[in-house]
Design a protein around this motif. Structure first.
Motif: not given
Lengths: 336, 336, 336, 336
Positions: A271, A273, A287, A289, C198, C221, C271, C273, C287, C289
């Motif tokens: 990832h 940024n 952003e 991925r 999260t 995560q 993040h 997944n 996915e 964010r």
């Protein structure tokens, strides 16, 4: 591929597809140290391209007449009891290797994996085993500089080119470089830059920002992967992180800790940024991925390094060919 | 900024910061057609940079001695009753404009917005109003080629350079180009390429793939925005979409329909996807989310086009300066 | 807010907006241990809501008649020399605190930050300072269980409710719980669950998969943040990671190492997944964010815990109120 | 699965795995209208689960004793010349269908695809062909209400249950519902809600925000897909969009135009954005990317609807079973 006896070649090469156009020059003869994921990707990929004639994902179809299938493995070294003694085409699938099986049907390679050297007194044994090899590809884990140098000694002794894909200093050690130059032997290193990895993408985007006149505010990258390499790097993060930061060349870029996630197997997820400012200091935000197979990124460059090394050897050019230096993170001349 | 009377300048320019280093040459004198978001970003940004001395987000701090603050607006044209008659620094905030208010405190510009031409008989009126302008920046919505050409006629008549930021063909119309060249007047166009937009990022990533030897499988982009431009393009998508596809130069790239989302205001959000294959045909996947202020991307290029046009005019070079052509999507010589 | 003298209240509370409807019951009187980002968010937010009358982002506008603005701070303890001796409304902005300044204009609170206890012999000093406080909110960094318990002792001694937002075991220590119950004093803990973090999002999505009949394959995560809390957790990751895994309740979920990225300041970026399988074992991929201000997530729950504690104290209910237990990660009855 | 003659069953069912535990009740006998991607997913999936014994991705392993493999197709109708006349197990792979081939080896089903009705005079022909069917699953494209109702008439005539997966009003047409109720025949509809699609995820996240006390600022979703359904919806977007908006129940949620991207084949990619505010009005931002096979989402619900319909039929319950109504977007009682 001038083999007098195609049947023998078949055994050695894992089969030649009917439509495959053999090159008019001899295949490069390669020995490899390390039978991990990167070697699995390289060995399987060479057989795949030879069998299918595909050119997908290939950076340079030909280097001095050598195609991506024009490689013969002649020796392989590993440390794991589970790999030593097995045929190379079998050993590449042994755990903890987790690079996927490509479509290629792999026939036995005819190369039995030998035990790698455990101390530097064994250089001579290795050199003897390199008989007939033009290139020694050093593809072991980073972090054991004495071992890397011992294999380089064996290559010198056997008259083979040496390719160091690890970050251990060999090619950027001036004394080593001079000895290879004096012997007319190629020495390529150090630290392979992946064909398409996080750094490549991150660097390209940061450069794009700059070209367009935007101002970088901050940036970070997070790398997640499931290979043994990742597991090792998670435990010894510092060298790699610093190397990445150097590559990106900005103090506004942060590298988050690596994450080892076994479910990713040989895939890496990154990832990125990027926060920047454009006209009137208004915000620009990117952003990204990225998902790639790490060992494919290594193999896609190793295939070029091998061919550059074999070509230089054949023409008697010692030292590090400039075309190869540009594919490394720490070529000769950079700090150790 | 050699103004004899700094007080008058102050009114005209929206104020000069104490630390601002005035250029030793005259400010460029600009008239603008269209008082939408792009003009808002340009007008506010010029005042912002002049007031703050910031160089953040600037592509070229100086062009032939002209800094980003060295622009004086001398006339402005709009069609909306809500804008006509207002001071330019007030009109840029009138709805449906939704570009944010930059930090700059805007003093009145001294330029009152005039009514734009509604039919081509009014060319003379406009030309008269251009008296004193060096550059006419045409920043109206795309899709009205007759209007664009009428303003170009007015610029010719008034002896001003013409900058066409729309996709309507003016500079790539050979007869127009010849008339400007013959008159020794610059003509810059057509179709502004944003300083940092979806196409720039998408194109850079596709080029990177190719440079590294990966093979593109498929790609798409989705663009979402909240400006009037977006609302118009949603209703008339075809031209823009084809233009974008041309720019990306691959039949594997798809452009999804534009989405008009008012909550984004002057921001654009783009989602890019790139699916590729690397070594051994293994998958490589890139997902990108880009968030930018569309009008900033336009203003960041318009500031260069204006300065290039003024510089060419002053040196008597007619036609389209190469440095400006490279900033346009459809420069002279491309298909209409 | 029954203050006899509104002027005094003004000083204490940072001002009361004209439209603010004061509650008919007394404000809750709170002492706080720890003047970090979480306290900054809480203190500033209370003033913000009191000043603006906004109800945005509020979980429960009223608890037993207490609104989110009906809190008076009566004491505060910190360890940093830079904070001790300052007014609470000034101390919350002292570095390394980096929670943003909310719009509220903060007038002095009238509460001077005192030095926190350094050894357990000081319990009496703290208890003395708690005179008049109904609730002691323990909002210091996790990882110092003796300190947490010493403040709990002080609360017992002073007859105040105790709210433990850290993961150090206090409320889930049966002997402590019994002592508070016997004394008729509320004890709320342990380990605050963020209002929207999260874990909340990850858990909701995993539960949704299950409800819909999909089968989880793997999930991970990654959490990135820029607060001191993050810096500490990066250095001592294990407890937190295990706690998160317990919360998600699946051995298929991986937590990547935390990343400390100073540029994020008080924001957290996560993040997530999720890879799953639906009908016919076809792939489903998610996915996510998430970007939040971590201290806001804490304050949004602390405001409820304080009001629950004050309400229970006033009605003489000792121990942990069920409504509060449901807001904690490790309420009474869970393993230490 | 009470077949006296297993060989016949094999032909009909596409094979029974050795470990498969046959149910003690009769398989449901189903006729299907429409042999598109959704039917491909359903037909292939039933064979897949029967062959493998897998329970992955299954919402309800058993409904009233019927497992997911306990379905026999007895008739199928399609309009395309390329499908009519083919065995059902062959027709499901005919273009433009692009749902992937599941691992199941499909033996011929024994069901030959018949031509669907082109005008309403053919109801009797269809009813005749439904002899032996318990359930008629209507899985044709939405947008042809007369056709939908004609098939419903045929089901009434043949004494079969009718399941309407399209948004055309049948079950929410009170007169139709009454006729099925009076006949003791189940009528399930209208408009299938996917097992796991954009709406499910979007709705769950919006609900989560609300539960936690956050305040929604704005939200959008973008849907991209490569099926014929997507191509049709791109050309007729309005109904679907309104239906989605209704489902999300907020005027702060925007649906961007659908994008037809052929490279996605039967996969759907959705981008969701949610902007909210938490404590102190600080920003909370969620970005979600969802990738699913749209036809799997339909099949995963159709398998339940079929079993609910067969079960209701067998027990003589006419009308729409409540358990089925909860799986539809527009069940009886909602507006047409």
């Amino acid at each position: 591929m001038p083999a007098a006896d195609p049947d023998d070649m078949g055994v050695m090469n894992g089969g030649v597809a009917p439509g495959y156009a053999p090159s008019v020059i001899e295949n490069a003869r390669v020995a490899v140290v390390g039978v991990g994921n990167n070697t699995s990707a390289l060995v399987q990929g060479i057989a795949f391209y030879r069998n299918t004639g595909s050119l997908v994902g290939i950076h340079q179809p030909q280097i001095a007449g050598l195609g991506v299938g024009d490689i013969d493995f002649v020796a392989a070294f590993a440390m794991s009891d589970d790999k030593v003694g097995k045929d190379l085409h079998e050993a590449v699938f042994v755990s903890p290797n987790n690079f996927p099986r490509l479509e290629a049907k792999l026939r036995p390679s005819g190369v039995t994996v030998r035990r790698g050297l455990v101390d530097t007194t064994e250089v001579e044994r290795v050199a003897h085993a390199l008989k007939g090899a033009e290139v020694l590809l050093y593809s072991a884990p980073s972090g054991r500089p004495d071992t890397a140098r011992a294999y380089a000694e064996a290559a010198l002794m056997a008259g083979a080119a040496f390719v160091n894909t690890t970050s251990d200093p060999v090619a950027r050690d001036p004394s080593f470089l001079k000895r290879f130059e004096d012997a007319g032997l190629p020495l390529i290193g150090d630290d392979l830059a992946s064909q398409f990895g996080t750094s490549v993408v991150h660097h390209a985007l940061l450069r794009l920002l700059e070209e367009r006149g935007l101002t970088l505010v901050s940036s970070y990258q997070v790398n997640l992967g499931g290979t043994e390499d990742f597991r090792n790097l998670v435990e010894n993060p510092n060298t790699k992180k610093q190397s990445k930061l150097n590559a990106l060349g900005s103090d506004k870029v942060q590298i988050a800790p690596l994450g080892y996630l076994p479910q990713l197997k040989s895939q890496k997820v990154a990832h990125l940024n990027i926060e920047a400012q454009g006209w009137g200091e208004t915000a620009v935000s990117l952003e990204v991925r990225l998902q790639v197979h790490d060992p494919s990124g290594a193999a896609g460059v190793n295939i070029d390094l091998i061919r550059l090394a074999a070509t230089a050897l054949r023409s008697g050019h010692g030292g590090c060919p400039p075309a190869a230096a540009s594919l490394m993170k720490s070529p000769p001349g950079t700090a150790v």
